[in-house]
Design an enzyme around this catalytic site. Structure first.
Site, PDB file in Angstrom:
ATOM      1  N   LYS A  43      -1.134 -10.405   1.960  1.00  0.00           N
ATOM      2  CA  LYS A  43       0.373 -10.171   1.962  1.00  0.00           C
ATOM      3  C   LYS A  43       0.631  -9.199   3.186  1.00  0.00           C
ATOM      4  O   LYS A  43       1.685  -9.509   3.877  1.00  0.00           O
ATOM      5  CB  LYS A  43       0.799  -9.233   0.800  1.00  0.00           C
ATOM      6  N   ARG A  99       6.496  -4.716  -8.089  1.00  0.00           N
ATOM      7  CA  ARG A  99       5.258  -4.914  -8.685  1.00  0.00           C
ATOM      8  C   ARG A  99       5.387  -4.755 -10.333  1.00  0.00           C
ATOM      9  O   ARG A  99       4.351  -5.056 -10.974  1.00  0.00           O
ATOM     10  CB  ARG A  99       4.223  -3.769  -8.246  1.00  0.00           C
ATOM     11  N   ARG A 146     -13.339  -5.575   2.821  1.00  0.00           N
ATOM     12  CA  ARG A 146     -12.663  -5.183   3.745  1.00  0.00           C
ATOM     13  C   ARG A 146     -12.766  -3.790   4.431  1.00  0.00           C
ATOM     14  O   ARG A 146     -13.277  -2.896   3.544  1.00  0.00           O
ATOM     15  CB  ARG A 146     -11.079  -5.156   3.057  1.00  0.00           C
ATOM     16  N   ARG A 165     -11.432   1.014   2.333  1.00  0.00           N
ATOM     17  CA  ARG A 165     -10.363   2.001   1.473  1.00  0.00           C
ATOM     18  C   ARG A 165     -11.001   2.564   0.332  1.00  0.00           C
ATOM     19  O   ARG A 165     -11.663   1.589  -0.312  1.00  0.00           O
ATOM     20  CB  ARG A 165      -9.176   0.921   1.371  1.00  0.00           C
ATOM     21  N   ARG A 221      -7.533  -2.937 -10.340  1.00  0.00           N
ATOM     22  CA  ARG A 221      -6.471  -3.159  -9.841  1.00  0.00           C
ATOM     23  C   ARG A 221      -5.681  -4.702  -9.977  1.00  0.00           C
ATOM     24  O   ARG A 221      -4.841  -4.997 -10.097  1.00  0.00           O
ATOM     25  CB  ARG A 221      -6.553  -3.144  -8.149  1.00  0.00           C
TER      26      ARG A 221
END
Ligand code: AMP
Length: 220
Positions: A13, A88, A125, A155, A166
């Site tokens: 996104k 969300r 990532r 992260r 998540r």
């Protein structure tokens, strides 16, 4: 150009939001980015936000809705916005309807990626510890940011256990939004399991509106 990017963590996104914002000359509004900044502040709010993010839980609707309301009221968002990571929850989606009344259609892009691909992407990532940019996934051995030269790090919430939570939170709280928006004539499903350039093409085809040229935006 009022766009919502809907999809699980790791769907791409942020990358697509960045590209759309540049093409159409409207701001990318990432609630994740705004909340990470808030989490870095001292004080009660900073600590509360930090705890939620670090565990992969959502920050309260009340706080996030207020942040987005304030951000959309700014001058640079008067001609449109690209929302990344908001709404969300159904409560947030309902609040957004009220906030954007009279602004024209909301284009909803649901980016679909199989769960095993998401987990792989989030595990590998890396982001820049200085400017927060996502590292280019095509250079997995890079240790420095291609934008500012800062050191690349994982992260904190891309840690495997947090990622699992998540994704569960996404299924429970955010996936219902797909049904909330599905009947809208400006809802589009996009295959996110392909190279970012191809995802961008699919989005362009779905939206069907050519990106304005620099001249159209007074930038020439
Ligand atoms: P993201 O960068 O979009 O993956 O967001 C990172 C984290 O910020 C999420 O796991 C949540 O803790 C928080 N967050 C971002 N956007 C929202 C939102 N719209 N509502 C609640 N929490 C959010």
């Amino acid at each position: 150009m009022n766009v919502i990017l809907l999809g699980p963590p790791g769907a791409g996104k942020g990358t697509q939001a960045q590209r759309l914002a540049q093409s159409y000359g409207v701001p990318k509004i990432s609630t994740g980015d705004i909340l990470r900044e808030a989490a870095a502040q001292n004080g009660d709010l900073g600590r509360q936000v930090r705890e939620r993010i670090d565990r992969g839980n959502l920050v309260s609707d009340e706080v996030v809705i207020e942040i987005v309301k304030e951000r959309l009221a700014r001058q640079d968002a008067s001609k449109g916005f690209i929302l990344d990571g908001f709404p969300r929850t159904v409560t947030q989606a309902e609040a957004l309807e009220t906030m954007t009344e009279g602004r024209g259609a909301l284009i909803v892009l649901h980016i679909v990626v199989p769960v095993d691909v998401l987990v792989g992407r989030l595990n590998s990532r890396r982001i820049c510890s200085v400017c927060g940019a996502n590292a280019d996934p095509s250079t997995p051995d890079a240790t420095r940011c291609g934008v500012c030269g800062g050191v690349l790090v994982q992260r904190a919430d891309d840690d495997e256990t947090v990622v699992r939570n998540r994704l569960e939170v996404y299924d429970a709280r955010t996936r219902p939004l797909v049904e909330f928006y599905r009947t809208s004539p400006t809802f589009f499903e996009i295959d996110g399991n392909q190279r970012p350039a191809l995802v961008a093409e699919a989005i362009q085809t779905a939206i069907g509106q050519p990106a304005p040229t620099g001249a159209d935006r007074g930038l020439a």
